[in-house]
Scaffold this motif. Structure first.
Motif, PDB file in Angstrom:
ATOM      1  N   MET A   7       0.858  -1.287   0.043  1.00  0.00           N
ATOM      2  CA  MET A   7       0.068   0.119   0.048  1.00  0.00           C
ATOM      3  C   MET A   7       0.720   1.204   0.035  1.00  0.00           C
ATOM      4  SD  MET A   7      -3.567  -0.314   0.324  1.00  0.00           S
ATOM      5  CE  MET A   7      -4.081   0.985   1.842  1.00  0.00           C
TER       6      MET A   7
ATOM      7  N   LYS B 269      -6.137   0.766  -8.238  1.00  0.00           N
ATOM      8  CA  LYS B 269      -6.699  -0.269  -7.171  1.00  0.00           C
ATOM      9  C   LYS B 269      -7.130   0.502  -5.890  1.00  0.00           C
ATOM     10  CE  LYS B 269      -5.258  -3.972  -4.031  1.00  0.00           C
ATOM     11  NZ  LYS B 269      -4.231  -4.099  -3.292  1.00  0.00           N
ATOM     12  N   THR B 270      -6.468   1.407  -5.653  1.00  0.00           N
ATOM     13  CA  THR B 270      -6.968   2.217  -4.310  1.00  0.00           C
ATOM     14  C   THR B 270      -8.155   3.133  -4.651  1.00  0.00           C
ATOM     15  OG1 THR B 270      -4.557   2.538  -3.571  1.00  0.00           O
ATOM     16  CG2 THR B 270      -6.039   3.983  -2.494  1.00  0.00           C
TER      17      THR B 270
ATOM     18  N   ARG C 192     -10.250   2.314  -6.963  1.00  0.00           N
ATOM     19  CA  ARG C 192     -11.433   1.483  -6.939  1.00  0.00           C
ATOM     20  C   ARG C 192     -12.015   1.294  -5.499  1.00  0.00           C
ATOM     21  NH1 ARG C 192      -8.604  -2.636  -9.572  1.00  0.00           N
ATOM     22  NH2 ARG C 192      -8.327  -1.147 -11.365  1.00  0.00           N
ATOM     23  N   SER C 193     -11.254   1.322  -4.432  1.00  0.00           N
ATOM     24  CA  SER C 193     -11.870   1.078  -3.138  1.00  0.00           C
ATOM     25  C   SER C 193     -12.531   2.476  -2.583  1.00  0.00           C
ATOM     26  CB  SER C 193     -10.941   0.613  -2.195  1.00  0.00           C
ATOM     27  OG  SER C 193      -9.977   1.932  -2.099  1.00  0.00           O
ATOM     28  N   PHE C 194     -11.983   3.491  -3.231  1.00  0.00           N
ATOM     29  CA  PHE C 194     -12.715   4.958  -2.943  1.00  0.00           C
ATOM     30  C   PHE C 194     -13.866   5.286  -3.799  1.00  0.00           C
ATOM     31  CE2 PHE C 194      -8.384   6.225  -1.043  1.00  0.00           C
ATOM     32  CZ  PHE C 194      -8.999   6.326   0.271  1.00  0.00           C
ATOM     33  N   ARG C 195     -14.308   4.544  -4.950  1.00  0.00           N
ATOM     34  CA  ARG C 195     -15.182   4.895  -5.802  1.00  0.00           C
ATOM     35  C   ARG C 195     -16.470   4.952  -5.000  1.00  0.00           C
ATOM     36  NH1 ARG C 195     -18.569   5.785  -9.349  1.00  0.00           N
ATOM     37  NH2 ARG C 195     -18.718   5.137 -11.655  1.00  0.00           N
ATOM     38  N   GLU C 196     -16.895   3.864  -4.127  1.00  0.00           N
ATOM     39  CA  GLU C 196     -17.986   3.848  -3.568  1.00  0.00           C
ATOM     40  C   GLU C 196     -18.722   4.968  -2.467  1.00  0.00           C
ATOM     41  OE1 GLU C 196     -19.206   2.687  -0.249  1.00  0.00           O
ATOM     42  OE2 GLU C 196     -17.037   2.667   0.305  1.00  0.00           O
TER      43      GLU C 196
ATOM     44  N   ALA D  32     -12.523   9.950  -7.154  1.00  0.00           N
ATOM     45  CA  ALA D  32     -12.215   8.659  -6.693  1.00  0.00           C
ATOM     46  C   ALA D  32     -10.556   8.648  -6.992  1.00  0.00           C
ATOM     47  CB  ALA D  32     -12.796   7.325  -7.211  1.00  0.00           C
TER      48      ALA D  32
ATOM     49  N   ALA E 186      -7.504   8.710  -4.180  1.00  0.00           N
ATOM     50  CA  ALA E 186      -6.367   7.731  -4.183  1.00  0.00           C
ATOM     51  C   ALA E 186      -4.850   8.248  -3.914  1.00  0.00           C
ATOM     52  CB  ALA E 186      -6.638   6.733  -5.153  1.00  0.00           C
TER      53      ALA E 186
ATOM     54  N   MET F 262      -6.632   1.778   6.960  1.00  0.00           N
ATOM     55  CA  MET F 262      -7.333   1.226   5.548  1.00  0.00           C
ATOM     56  C   MET F 262      -7.429  -0.206   5.221  1.00  0.00           C
ATOM     57  SD  MET F 262      -9.139   3.724   4.146  1.00  0.00           S
ATOM     58  CE  MET F 262      -9.216   3.490   2.606  1.00  0.00           C
ATOM     59  N   ARG F 263      -6.541  -1.162   6.011  1.00  0.00           N
ATOM     60  CA  ARG F 263      -6.598  -2.159   5.642  1.00  0.00           C
ATOM     61  C   ARG F 263      -7.610  -3.146   5.582  1.00  0.00           C
ATOM     62  NH1 ARG F 263      -1.142  -3.839   3.932  1.00  0.00           N
ATOM     63  NH2 ARG F 263       0.448  -2.801   4.586  1.00  0.00           N
TER      64      ARG F 263
END
Ligand code: CP
Length: 313
Positions: free
Chosen positions: A1, A24-25, A27-31, A293, A297, A312-313
């Motif tokens: 990370m 990738k990061t 993608r995790s913040f998109r929502e 997003a 990231a 964040m893990r």
């Protein structure tokens, strides 16, 4: 990370591992944007300075929203409202702002290399939000993110970038990024807007729009940058649109599930017709949504310490 780079200055020098980590990061913040309360505590107590020396609608508001959604404090400084208007140098401005201990400085500047200069003089991570005609790395990253939302992979896709290549920092950042991700990139525009040496970027070059569009999986249309033109590069807007504007007719030769993109702001009826800009193939507003997003990231990966990263893990 953890990013290997301390600053985000451009895609030319951005390692592939860092590109994958940012995507990738993101993608995790998109929502976060879909939540009733659009906020996470990931950067609570951190400060982001947005230093914009050129006009911006999307990039500036996107960085500000991204910082706020991460619970960071953001401060916006523009050239006209700052002591730059009184003659202060860029380095003095940056060093004075840095004395207030920001965790990230985001800069847009009309001079190519301005963010790189700041990176030499400042301790805080620097993010390039567009420097002259050089790079716009966060735009290219959000473009790649948007393509990946629709296609399984970027490797093997044919991406046509069409228009004012000469003045476009978006084109340069996209060529470097998309080539690293394995895309076949075709650059197309009037000969007067195609600087020499483009093939050194690893892209195919053509002045024939039909050839650029044929079987293209993604078409990125570029704005005619009248503000950067000291001479006339095409005879008339009507002629430009006829030869290099994207219309529904011309798009017929592209792949059946082609994506149409544009970094904005658009000149409707100049580089793109309204029916294409607003049509089923267009993901132009998705690019803007995804920009938040992607910038979340980038700010997170540059500003988070070990504690925030662990949380964040
Ligand atoms: N895409 C882009 O950089 O738009 P703005 O100039 O509005 O920031």
């Amino acid at each position: 990370m953890v990013l290997t780079t301390k600053h985000l200055l451009g895609t030319e020098t951005l390692p592939l591992d860092d590109i994958h980590l940012i995507l990738k990061t993101a993608r995790s913040f998109r929502e976060v944007a879909t939540r009733p309360i659009k906020k996470v505590p990931a950067l609570r107590g951190k400060t982001v300075i947005n230093l914009f020396f050129e006009p911006s609608t999307r990039t500036r508001s996107s960085f500000e929203i991204a910082a706020k959604r991460l619970s960071a404090d953001s401060v916006n400084v523009s050239a006209s409202g700052s002591s730059v208007a009184k003659g202060e140098t860029l380095i003095d401005t940056a060093r004075n702002l840095e004395s207030m201990s920001p965790d990230v400085i985001v800069i847009r500047h009309g001079c190519s290399g301005a963010p790189h200069l700041l990176a030499r003089y400042c301790k805080a991570p620097i993010v390039n939000a567009g420097d002259g005609m050089h790079e716009h790395p966060t735009q290219a990253l959000l473009d790649a993110f948007t393509i990946l939302e629709h296609k399984k992979a970027i490797a093997g896709l044919k991406v046509a970038i069409i228009g004012d290549i000469r003045h476009s920092r978006v084109a340069r950042s996209n060529v470097w990024l998309l080539r690293k991700l394995g895309a076949e990139v075709v650059l197309c525009g009037p000969p007067t807007m195609m600087p020499p040496g483009l093939s050194n970027l690893g892209a195919d070059v053509t002045y024939d729009m039909n050839r650029a569009l044929e079987k293209a999986d993604v078409v990125i249309m570029l704005r005619i940058q009248l503000e950067r033109q000291e001479e006339v590069f095409f005879p008339s807007v009507r002629e430009y649109f006829r030869e290099f504007g994207l219309s529904r007719d011309k798009l017929q030769v592209a792949s059946r599930d082609v994506l149409v993109m544009h970094p904005g702001p658009m000149n409707r009826g100049v580089e793109i017709s309204s029916d294409v800009a607003d049509g089923a193939e267009s993901v132009i507003l998705e690019q803007v949504t995804n920009g938040v997003a992607v910038r979340m990231a980038i700010l997170f990966l540059l500003a988070a310490g070990p504690e925030e990263t662990e949380a964040m893990r």
